[in-house]
Design a protein around this motif. Sequence first.
Motif, PDB file in Angstrom:
ATOM      1  N   VAL A 126       0.840  -1.189   0.000  1.00 58.95           N
ATOM      2  CA  VAL A 126       0.000   0.000   0.000  1.00 58.95           C
ATOM      3  C   VAL A 126       0.882   1.248   0.000  1.00 58.95           C
ATOM      4  CG1 VAL A 126      -1.678   1.336   1.331  1.00 58.95           C
ATOM      5  CG2 VAL A 126      -1.947  -1.149   1.094  1.00 58.95           C
ATOM      6  N   ASN A 127       0.619   2.140  -0.948  1.00 62.30           N
ATOM      7  CA  ASN A 127       1.367   3.389  -1.088  1.00 62.30           C
ATOM      8  C   ASN A 127       0.471   4.568  -0.749  1.00 62.30           C
ATOM      9  OD1 ASN A 127       3.785   2.925  -3.725  1.00 62.30           O
ATOM     10  ND2 ASN A 127       2.785   1.336  -2.550  1.00 62.30           N
ATOM     11  N   ASN A 128       1.019   5.558  -0.071  1.00 59.60           N
ATOM     12  CA  ASN A 128       0.292   6.818   0.086  1.00 59.60           C
ATOM     13  C   ASN A 128       0.788   7.813  -0.954  1.00 59.60           C
ATOM     14  OD1 ASN A 128       2.738   7.742   1.024  1.00 59.60           O
ATOM     15  ND2 ASN A 128       2.017   8.313   3.062  1.00 59.60           N
ATOM     16  N   LEU A 129       0.268   9.030  -0.929  1.00 62.64           N
ATOM     17  CA  LEU A 129       0.595  10.007  -1.962  1.00 62.64           C
ATOM     18  C   LEU A 129       2.080  10.360  -1.945  1.00 62.64           C
ATOM     19  CD1 LEU A 129      -0.194  11.906  -4.238  1.00 62.64           C
ATOM     20  CD2 LEU A 129      -0.962  13.569  -2.512  1.00 62.64           C
ATOM     21  N   GLU A 130       2.651  10.563  -0.761  1.00 64.22           N
ATOM     22  CA  GLU A 130       4.070  10.922  -0.696  1.00 64.22           C
ATOM     23  C   GLU A 130       4.944   9.794  -1.251  1.00 64.22           C
ATOM     24  OE1 GLU A 130       5.465  12.333   3.040  1.00 64.22           O
ATOM     25  OE2 GLU A 130       4.478  14.285   2.816  1.00 64.22           O
ATOM     26  N   GLU A 131       4.591   8.551  -0.976  1.00 62.37           N
ATOM     27  CA  GLU A 131       5.389   7.442  -1.506  1.00 62.37           C
ATOM     28  C   GLU A 131       5.258   7.350  -3.021  1.00 62.37           C
ATOM     29  OE1 GLU A 131       6.399   2.741  -0.676  1.00 62.37           O
ATOM     30  OE2 GLU A 131       4.670   3.660   0.299  1.00 62.37           O
ATOM     31  N   ARG A 132       4.092   7.674  -3.534  1.00 64.15           N
ATOM     32  CA  ARG A 132       3.918   7.663  -4.997  1.00 64.15           C
ATOM     33  C   ARG A 132       4.784   8.735  -5.636  1.00 64.15           C
ATOM     34  NH1 ARG A 132       4.275   6.917  -9.266  1.00 64.15           N
ATOM     35  NH2 ARG A 132       2.826   6.350 -10.920  1.00 64.15           N
ATOM     36  N   ILE A 133       4.857   9.910  -5.025  1.00 62.03           N
ATOM     37  CA  ILE A 133       5.726  10.970  -5.526  1.00 62.03           C
ATOM     38  C   ILE A 133       7.189  10.544  -5.410  1.00 62.03           C
ATOM     39  CG2 ILE A 133       6.499  13.345  -5.113  1.00 62.03           C
ATOM     40  CD1 ILE A 133       3.609  13.926  -4.119  1.00 62.03           C
ATOM     41  N   ALA A 134       7.529   9.896  -4.300  1.00 62.74           N
ATOM     42  CA  ALA A 134       8.899   9.409  -4.109  1.00 62.74           C
ATOM     43  C   ALA A 134       9.294   8.432  -5.211  1.00 62.74           C
ATOM     44  CB  ALA A 134       9.038   8.746  -2.742  1.00 62.74           C
TER      45      ALA A 134
END
Length: 334
Positions: A126-134
């Motif tokens: 599971v990814n959150n928005l910050e991890e997706r940007i990362a």
Amino acid sequence: MTFNFRPLPVLSALSALILLGSATQLLAERELRFPVNPPEPREGQYVHVPPTLDELETSGMHPELQRVIRRGHDLFVNTQQLRGENVFNDMNCSSCHMGEGRLPFAGPVWRAAVVLPNFRPKNQHVNNLEERIAGCFTYSMNGIPPEYGSDNMVALAAYHQWLARGVPTYQLTDYYGRGYSIDRPDEEPSYERGQALYEANCALCHAQDGSGMRVDGTPHFPAVWGDLSYNWGAGIIRHHTLAGFIHHNMPLGQPYTMSVQQSWDIAAYINRQERPQDPRYTGDVHETRALYLDTFHVHGDYGTEQQGRLLGDHDNLGEKPILRPAVVRPRTFQ
């Protein structure tokens, strides 16, 4: 629909004249196919027109939040200001997510703000928005992401969420223009046809050797292979993703002038060129391909023999000082 575009930096007079002359000749030689309007929404699709920065001024939001969103926009369209710290190639966020991240069929980013946290097949958690940007920093910009919760990461996340203003969260539906959709080609994509098409349509901006265009040391058009391009873990190394991006958006300012078949051919040519190593590299390209085959590499040629060479069989990181940023790690709640 109307969309805002950030103008390219001003070229020197000589460079501008050369570019204009070459572009004019190229356009004169090309038989354009019209209309060039994007596809109409299908019945049942969710259509969202993201707000502009002009609307931010009258939004009633707190002035400090407005400043953070504007900072996120600035980072999004000029990510090169983080060169050498978080970015180690010639890409900006807006290189792939065009029109300030607002343009349909050019990777509009607002959707991420309303469907995350969510499970992502690419990294199997599971990814959150910050991890997706990362992930974009790690792969597309061959970089080292800003720390979670840092000023720059908060600003980028705030800009994504501003673009999603008014969209219901977790409305897992068919979003209009969400990515780079494209049909399958009639024929198997051809490296040779792709090379000819690239030289005729793409090399003017991205160079014969794929290194892009710089003016006075500043990138104006990104590299599409080589040390200054996206690495072997970037989503756009999947042929269908690059083909869809080309079909909907390239050449710049002339969307839909490349047919479906031509777009696949160009993608096959570009994505069979060398580039920095996948940050998930184990030290063996065959092992790395096998580890991420079903979730990612099945759609590209990393770790396969093409044109007499084994793609990705190297330790080259481009300009990046480390292989694997600390944020590229598994997560589970078991």
